[in-house]
Design an enzyme around this catalytic site. Structure first.
Site, PDB file in Angstrom:
ATOM      1  N   SER A   1      46.780  52.187   8.718  1.00  0.00           N
ATOM      2  CA  SER A   1      45.909  51.136   8.195  1.00  0.00           C
ATOM      3  C   SER A   1      45.061  50.980   8.018  1.00  0.00           C
ATOM      4  O   SER A   1      44.548  50.200   7.075  1.00  0.00           O
ATOM      5  CB  SER A   1      46.772  49.691   9.398  1.00  0.00           C
ATOM      6  OG  SER A   1      47.223  49.979  10.447  1.00  0.00           O
TER       7      SER A   1
ATOM      8  N   HIS B   1      52.255  50.639   4.571  1.00  0.00           N
ATOM      9  CA  HIS B   1      50.815  50.937   3.906  1.00  0.00           C
ATOM     10  C   HIS B   1      51.503  50.997   2.563  1.00  0.00           C
ATOM     11  O   HIS B   1      50.586  51.509   1.663  1.00  0.00           O
ATOM     12  CB  HIS B   1      49.500  50.754   4.370  1.00  0.00           C
ATOM     13  CG  HIS B   1      49.382  49.547   4.984  1.00  0.00           C
ATOM     14  ND1 HIS B   1      47.945  48.728   4.160  1.00  0.00           N
ATOM     15  CD2 HIS B   1      49.188  49.318   6.042  1.00  0.00           C
ATOM     16  CE1 HIS B   1      47.829  47.372   4.825  1.00  0.00           C
ATOM     17  NE2 HIS B   1      48.262  48.246   6.213  1.00  0.00           N
TER      18      HIS B   1
ATOM     19  N   LYS C   1      52.648  43.011   1.844  1.00  0.00           N
ATOM     20  CA  LYS C   1      51.444  43.852   1.100  1.00  0.00           C
ATOM     21  C   LYS C   1      51.630  43.851   0.516  1.00  0.00           C
ATOM     22  O   LYS C   1      51.568  43.592  -0.811  1.00  0.00           O
ATOM     23  CB  LYS C   1      51.558  44.930   1.827  1.00  0.00           C
ATOM     24  CG  LYS C   1      50.659  44.724   3.082  1.00  0.00           C
ATOM     25  CD  LYS C   1      50.737  45.438   5.088  1.00  0.00           C
ATOM     26  CE  LYS C   1      49.551  45.457   5.751  1.00  0.00           C
ATOM     27  NZ  LYS C   1      50.199  44.982   7.271  1.00  0.00           N
TER      28      LYS C   1
HETATM   29  C1  PLP Z   1      50.306  44.953   8.262  1.00  0.00           C
HETATM   30  C2  PLP Z   1      51.079  45.941   8.873  1.00  0.00           C
HETATM   31  C3  PLP Z   1      52.633  45.199  10.160  1.00  0.00           C
HETATM   32  C4  PLP Z   1      52.443  44.335  10.326  1.00  0.00           C
HETATM   33  O1  PLP Z   1      53.373  44.226   9.285  1.00  0.00           O
HETATM   34  P1  PLP Z   1      53.563  41.514   9.063  1.00  0.00           P
HETATM   35  O2  PLP Z   1      54.227  41.682   7.865  1.00  0.00           O
HETATM   36  O3  PLP Z   1      51.857  41.533   8.147  1.00  0.00           O
HETATM   37  O4  PLP Z   1      53.240  41.400  10.609  1.00  0.00           O
HETATM   38  C5  PLP Z   1      53.297  46.295  10.517  1.00  0.00           C
HETATM   39  N1  PLP Z   1      53.088  47.495  10.491  1.00  0.00           N
HETATM   40  C6  PLP Z   1      51.995  48.143   9.358  1.00  0.00           C
HETATM   41  C7  PLP Z   1      51.852  49.937   9.988  1.00  0.00           C
HETATM   42  C8  PLP Z   1      51.180  47.216   9.046  1.00  0.00           C
HETATM   43  O5  PLP Z   1      49.641  47.782   8.172  1.00  0.00           O
END
Ligand code: PLP
Length: 386
Positions: A177, A205, A234
Site C-alpha cells: 500500500s 490495491h 478503493k
Molecule cells: C486499505 C487497505 C485495507 C483496508 O481496507 P478498508 O476497506 O479501507 O478498511 C486492507 N489492506 C490493505 C493492503 C489496504 O491497503
C-alpha cells in the site's frame, strides 16, 4: 494527571503531527480541499467510479427501495438479498467458490486472520511491509507471528524451515500500500503447498488495477492462494471488505469471525453501489487499460525530472526521506494546486518519508504534465534552499 501532552509534544517535535484536510467536493480529479481547487493525485478511487453516474444511481435507487441504515448485524436482521448477490458476484469475479463481505477491509483482515489462527501452536509468516490491518489481525490471533523480509522468498523459506510449523499460514499484501510493488504470489502459493501452509493474499490495491481486466493478483499471475482478501473502498469506490475462499472456510468465518458477527451490516446503498461498480469494470476494461497507460506515462515523466521509479500499479511512491522536507514538498504542491500528502513514520520507516502519488483512469496526459512541471519546479527550489 496524564502524560498525553508530553507525548503529543513529542509527535510535534518529530514533525509527525497530523491533521486531516477536508474535501467539499467529490473524490474526483478536480476537487476542492480546504477551500482550494486542486488536482487530486492521492485517491484510491483509481478508476474514478466513486462519481460514475451508474454507480451513483444504483446507490440512490437502493436508498429509495431499502432506506438508509441496514438495521442489524448480518446474522440477525441485517442481511439483505443484495448482500448475497454481491458475495456471489465477488466470488465469481475472483474465481473462488464463496465469499463473505465484511464492513471494511480492515475488519476482514482482523476477522479472517484472528479466526483462522486462533490456536496456540499456529504460525503466521507475514511480510515485513504488510498493511496495518494484517498486523493487527496477527496481534489478535493466538499464533506466533514471524516477520520475513519484504518480498524475500528465500528469507520466507528459511524462516519456515527454522520454525517447522505443523500448522500455519503465509500472509501478504499483493500490491503493497505504500511501496506500490507486487508480491511474488506464485512463489508464496508454491511455498504454501510445499510446507502445507494456508496462503492469504490481500488484494486491496490490486482489484481493479492489475490483471488484464482488473481482476487483481489471481488474474495477473494466473495463480490462486487459499484466501483472497479485498476491499470495496478503493477501485470499487464504495465501502466494505471481503474474503474469497472455499465454501468450508467461508462458512467457518461466517460462524466465528467476530468483526463480521458483532457489527451492523453495510447499508444496501453501498452494497448496490459495489455491485454496479463491478459491472462497470466487467463491461469497460478500457478504463483499466487507461489507468495502466497513465502509470507508464507518469513513470517515464518522473524519470525525466530525476526520480527513478518504475511501477505497474497505481501507487507511485516518490521518495523524499526527511519528514520535514516531505511535508514541505506536500505544502508547496498544495499551494500550486496539486494534492498529494506526505507519508511519514509510522506508516513508513523513520527518515523514509514519501509523497504517495496515486493515479486515476480519469487523469489525462495534460494533468500529469501539469503535475510534473510543478514538481520539477519545487524540486529545484528546495534543492537550492536546503
Ligand atoms: C486499505 C487497505 C485495507 C483496508 O481496507 P478498508 O476497506 O479501507 O478498511 C486492507 N489492506 C490493505 C493492503 C489496504 O491497503
Amino acid at each position: 494527571m496524564t502524560d498525553i501532552d508530553d507525548k503529543l509534544q513529542q509527535i510535534k517535535d518529530n514533525n509527525l503531527f497530523r491533521t486531516p484536510k477536508y474535501l467539499s467536493k467529490g473524490q474526483e480529479k478536480h476537487t476542492n480541499v480546504d477551500g482550494r481547487d486542486v488536482l487530486l493525485m492521492s485517491t484510491n478511487n483509481y478508476l474514478g467510479l466513486s462519481s460514475d453516474e451508474n454507480v451513483k444511481q444504483a446507490a440512490i435507487k437502493a436508498i429509495e427501495k431499502y432506506g438508509l441504515g441496514s438495521g442489524g448485524s448480518r446474522l440477525t436482521s441485517g442481511s439483505y438479498d443484495v448482500h448475497k448477490k454481491l458475495e456471489e458476484k465477488l466470488a465469481k469475479f475472483k474465481g473462488y467458490e464463496a465469499c463473505l463481505v465484511f464492513n471494511t477491509g480492515y475488519m476482514a483482515n482482523l476477522g479472517v486472520i484472528s479466526t483462522i489462527a486462533s490456536d496456540e501452536g499456529y504460525y503466521i509468516f507475514s511480510d515485513q511491509l504488510n498493511h496495518a490491518s494484517i498486523i493487527d489481525g496477527c496481534r489478535l490471533s493466538k499464533a506466533k507471528t514471524i516477520i520475513y523480509k519484504h518480498n524475500d522468498m528465500q528469507d520466507l523459506e528459511e524462516k519456515i524451515k527454522e520454525n517447522k510449523p505443523s500448522k500455519g499460514m503465509i500472509v501478504s499484501d499483493s500490491v503493497f500500500s505504500m511501496e506500490g510493488d507486487i508480491a511474488n504470489i506464485p512463489q508464496i502459493v508454491e511455498l504454501g503447498k510445499k510446507y502445507n501452509l494456508l496462503t492469504l493474499v490481500d488484494d486491496a490495491h490490486a482489484t481493479g488495477v492489475i490483471g488484464k481486466t482488473g481482476h487483481g493478483s489471481c488474474e495477473y499471475f494466473s495463480t490462486k492462494p487459499d484466501i483472497i482478501i479485498g476491499t470495496l473502498s478503493k477501485a470499487i469506490a464504495s465501502e466494505g471488505g471481503f474474503a474469497c475462499s472455499s465454501r468450508e472456510i467461508i462458512d467457518f468465518l461466517l460462524n466465528k469471525a467476530r468483526s463480521f458477527i458483532y457489527s451492523t451490516a453495510l447499508t444496501p446503498a453501498v452494497i448496490c453501489g459495489s455491485i454496479e461498480s463491478l459491472d462497470v469494470i466487467e463491461n469497460n476494461s478500457e478504463i483499466v487499460e487507461k489507468l495502466a497507460d497513465n502509470i507508464a506515462y507518469t513513470c517515464t515523466k518522473l524519470k525525466e525530472i530525476g526520480f527513478e521509479i518504475s511501477r505497474e500499479t497505481a501507487i507511485i511512491p516518490i521518495p523524499i526521506g526527511q519528514e520535514d522536507i516531505a511535508v514541505l514538498y506536500s505544502q508547496r504542491l498544495f499551494e500550486e494546486g496539486v494534492f498529494i500528502p506526505a507519508i511519514r513514520y509510522p506508516t513508513v520507516a523513520k527518515g523514509e518519508s514519501i509523497l504517495r502519488l496515486t493515479l486515476m483512469a480519469t487523469h489525462d496526459y495534460e494533468d500529469i504534465d501539469k503535475f510534473i512541471d510543478i514538481l520539477s519546479r519545487i524540486k529545484r527550489e528546495l534543492s537550492e534552499s536546503i
